[in-house]
Design an enzyme around this catalytic site. Structure first.
Site, PDB file in Angstrom:
ATOM      1  N   ARG A  15     121.467 112.957 -87.858  1.00  0.00           N
ATOM      2  CA  ARG A  15     120.767 112.448 -86.669  1.00  0.00           C
ATOM      3  C   ARG A  15     120.954 113.421 -85.500  1.00  0.00           C
ATOM      4  O   ARG A  15     121.826 114.304 -85.530  1.00  0.00           O
ATOM      5  CB  ARG A  15     121.249 111.033 -86.377  1.00  0.00           C
ATOM      6  CG  ARG A  15     122.168 110.838 -85.292  1.00  0.00           C
ATOM      7  CD  ARG A  15     122.536 109.395 -85.059  1.00  0.00           C
ATOM      8  NE  ARG A  15     123.578 109.426 -84.051  1.00  0.00           N
ATOM      9  CZ  ARG A  15     124.559 108.575 -83.936  1.00  0.00           C
ATOM     10  NH1 ARG A  15     124.655 107.575 -84.772  1.00  0.00           N
ATOM     11  NH2 ARG A  15     125.447 108.705 -82.984  1.00  0.00           N
ATOM     12  N   GLY A  51     111.184 120.442-100.793  1.00  0.00           N
ATOM     13  CA  GLY A  51     111.547 121.601-101.612  1.00  0.00           C
ATOM     14  C   GLY A  51     112.926 122.153-101.302  1.00  0.00           C
ATOM     15  O   GLY A  51     113.312 123.207-101.828  1.00  0.00           O
ATOM     16  N   ASN A  87     129.178 120.060 -86.381  1.00  0.00           N
ATOM     17  CA  ASN A  87     128.333 119.407 -85.376  1.00  0.00           C
ATOM     18  C   ASN A  87     128.810 117.999 -84.996  1.00  0.00           C
ATOM     19  O   ASN A  87     128.644 117.583 -83.852  1.00  0.00           O
ATOM     20  CB  ASN A  87     126.896 119.326 -85.922  1.00  0.00           C
ATOM     21  CG  ASN A  87     126.042 118.347 -85.143  1.00  0.00           C
ATOM     22  OD1 ASN A  87     125.597 118.632 -84.046  1.00  0.00           O
ATOM     23  ND2 ASN A  87     125.842 117.149 -85.703  1.00  0.00           N
ATOM     24  N   SER A 139     130.074 122.028 -75.956  1.00  0.00           N
ATOM     25  CA  SER A 139     129.355 121.315 -74.891  1.00  0.00           C
ATOM     26  C   SER A 139     129.599 122.016 -73.561  1.00  0.00           C
ATOM     27  O   SER A 139     130.639 122.666 -73.374  1.00  0.00           O
ATOM     28  CB  SER A 139     129.865 119.878 -74.787  1.00  0.00           C
ATOM     29  OG  SER A 139     129.386 119.262 -73.602  1.00  0.00           O
ATOM     30  N   TYR A 153     136.795 114.111 -73.862  1.00  0.00           N
ATOM     31  CA  TYR A 153     135.596 114.743 -74.448  1.00  0.00           C
ATOM     32  C   TYR A 153     135.533 116.228 -74.080  1.00  0.00           C
ATOM     33  O   TYR A 153     135.437 117.096 -74.944  1.00  0.00           O
ATOM     34  CB  TYR A 153     134.329 114.000 -73.999  1.00  0.00           C
ATOM     35  CG  TYR A 153     133.064 114.612 -74.589  1.00  0.00           C
ATOM     36  CD1 TYR A 153     132.733 114.448 -75.933  1.00  0.00           C
ATOM     37  CD2 TYR A 153     132.201 115.370 -73.797  1.00  0.00           C
ATOM     38  CE1 TYR A 153     131.589 115.022 -76.471  1.00  0.00           C
ATOM     39  CE2 TYR A 153     131.048 115.945 -74.322  1.00  0.00           C
ATOM     40  CZ  TYR A 153     130.748 115.768 -75.655  1.00  0.00           C
ATOM     41  OH  TYR A 153     129.611 116.341 -76.190  1.00  0.00           O
ATOM     42  N   LYS A 157     136.057 119.634 -76.442  1.00  0.00           N
ATOM     43  CA  LYS A 157     135.059 120.701 -76.553  1.00  0.00           C
ATOM     44  C   LYS A 157     135.640 122.043 -76.084  1.00  0.00           C
ATOM     45  O   LYS A 157     135.277 123.095 -76.599  1.00  0.00           O
ATOM     46  CB  LYS A 157     133.802 120.329 -75.767  1.00  0.00           C
ATOM     47  CG  LYS A 157     133.067 119.118 -76.342  1.00  0.00           C
ATOM     48  CD  LYS A 157     132.631 119.371 -77.767  1.00  0.00           C
ATOM     49  CE  LYS A 157     131.731 118.270 -78.311  1.00  0.00           C
ATOM     50  NZ  LYS A 157     131.234 118.587 -79.660  1.00  0.00           N
ATOM     51  N   ILE A 186     120.638 117.197 -73.700  1.00  0.00           N
ATOM     52  CA  ILE A 186     119.676 117.219 -74.795  1.00  0.00           C
ATOM     53  C   ILE A 186     119.324 115.767 -75.139  1.00  0.00           C
ATOM     54  O   ILE A 186     120.216 114.911 -75.198  1.00  0.00           O
ATOM     55  CB  ILE A 186     120.276 117.923 -76.048  1.00  0.00           C
ATOM     56  CG1 ILE A 186     120.883 119.286 -75.681  1.00  0.00           C
ATOM     57  CG2 ILE A 186     119.225 118.043 -77.146  1.00  0.00           C
ATOM     58  CD1 ILE A 186     119.932 120.300 -75.077  1.00  0.00           C
ATOM     59  N   GLU A 235     131.245 134.093 -79.531  1.00  0.00           N
ATOM     60  CA  GLU A 235     130.387 133.759 -78.391  1.00  0.00           C
ATOM     61  C   GLU A 235     130.160 132.237 -78.315  1.00  0.00           C
ATOM     62  O   GLU A 235     130.071 131.570 -79.338  1.00  0.00           O
ATOM     63  CB  GLU A 235     129.038 134.482 -78.556  1.00  0.00           C
ATOM     64  CG  GLU A 235     128.018 134.230 -77.478  1.00  0.00           C
ATOM     65  CD  GLU A 235     128.474 134.698 -76.105  1.00  0.00           C
ATOM     66  OE1 GLU A 235     129.285 135.640 -76.019  1.00  0.00           O
ATOM     67  OE2 GLU A 235     128.042 134.098 -75.115  1.00  0.00           O
ATOM     68  N   THR A 236     130.062 131.713 -77.094  1.00  0.00           N
ATOM     69  CA  THR A 236     129.599 130.334 -76.903  1.00  0.00           C
ATOM     70  C   THR A 236     128.326 130.404 -76.082  1.00  0.00           C
ATOM     71  O   THR A 236     128.339 130.827 -74.922  1.00  0.00           O
ATOM     72  CB  THR A 236     130.663 129.477 -76.184  1.00  0.00           C
ATOM     73  OG1 THR A 236     131.827 129.404 -77.017  1.00  0.00           O
ATOM     74  CG2 THR A 236     130.163 128.059 -75.939  1.00  0.00           C
TER      75      THR A 236
END
Ligand SMILES: NC(=O)c1ccc[n+]([C@@H]2O[C@H](COP(=O)([O-])OP(=O)(O)OC[C@H]3O[C@@H](n4cnc5c(N)ncnc54)[C@H](O)[C@@H]3O)[C@@H](O)[C@H]2O)c1
Length: 246
Positions: A15, A51, A87, A139, A153, A157, A186, A235-236
């Site tokens: 999701r 596929g 993720n 984040s 949180y 991160k 997002i 890298e971020t």
């Protein structure tokens, strides 16, 4: 196709941002294994109908034994692995005064420890073949903190960003790249929890003047996971409409 033949493991890929990354990677020719808490067979059927070689393994990602069993199974099935996307994440909205120690540990377990467990289980397969890449979804909260999320949180991160850099240094001799993405604002179920007032404030502070889409994050994930990013590691990458430019 930019990921033809690549064997990919994704957590929380059913999701939101994870789903968009899964769909995009599948369109680019990758085989996909999703580590999921529950049965997600309709999504797997959707991918295979297009596929894609896709499987889901029911896994408790906060339990190293469960993760290792799943990763070993996938690697044996496919003869190796190429890409890991960490993720999956959880969030708490409790302020520092109300937040319990249980909340602290449960958020750190999913957002940091699980990413480390998945990396630790995948890395031997990548070092053996001297190639591969790990992508962590961090984040903007890692860099700015967040006034509406519990302090754990942003802390989790921030740890993920530092894990990214540490693994990038240690795995570079094996030609393994490790990068992160730091999204902000997002449109997903996570940001749907915001009040209208918070959404107005957030959008008002974004120079591009809108929320981002999961497809925009997936495009950046595809770039970093593909050979087009072959000289990028540690890298971020900000995906935030200009909210934070660092
Ligand atoms: N949406 C945003 O604005 C935003 C901003 C910054 C960072 N992020 C990051 O992007 C990533 C994806 O977030 P999203 O917005 O798609 O959120 P989401 O809540 O829609 O998806 C989170 C995913 O993680 C999985 N997950 C949560 N707890 C889990 C657990 N204990 N075990 C296994 N899976 C678990 C869920 O099943 C889901 O698939 C996360 O790492 C999040 O922190 C999102």
């Amino acid at each position: 196709m930019r990921l033809a033949g690549k064997r990919v493991v994704i957590t929380g890929g059913n999701r939101g941002i994870g789903r968009a990354i899964t769909e995009r990677f599948a369109q680019e020719g990758a085989s996909i294994a999703l580590l999921a808490r529950r049965d997600i067979s309709p999504f797997i059927e959707h991918l295979t109908a297009q596929g894609c070689s896709a499987i889901a393994i029911q896994t408790e990602i906060t339990d190293y034994a469960s993760v290792k069993k799943a990763i070993d199974h996938i690697a044996a099935l496919w003869g190796g692995l190429d890409i890991l996307v960490n993720n999956a994440a959880t969030i708490s909205r409790e302020g520092v005064l109300e937040m319990s120690l249980e909340t602290w540990h449960s958020v750190m377990d999913v957002n940091v420890n699980a990413a480390f467990y998945c990396s630790k289980a995948v890395i031997p397969f990548l070092t053996n073949q001297k190639s591969g890449t790990i992508l962590n979804i961090s984040s903007v909260a890692a860099k700015c903190g967040d006034i509406t999320a519990a302090p754990v949180y942003g802390t989790s991160k921030g740890a993920l960003t530092t894990l990214t850099r540490s693994l990038a240094r240690q795995l570079a001799p094996y030609q393994i790249r490790v990068n992160a993405i730091a999204p902000h604002a997002i449109v997903t179920e996570m940001s749907n929890q915001w009040s209208d007032e918070k959404r107005r404030q957030v959008v008002g502070a974004i120079p591009l003047g809108r929320m981002g889409t999961v497809e925009e994050v997936a495009s950046a994930a595809l770039f970093l996971a593909s050979d087009e990013a072959s000289f990028i590691t540690g890298e971020t990458l900000n995906i935030n409409g200009g909210y934070l430019m660092d």
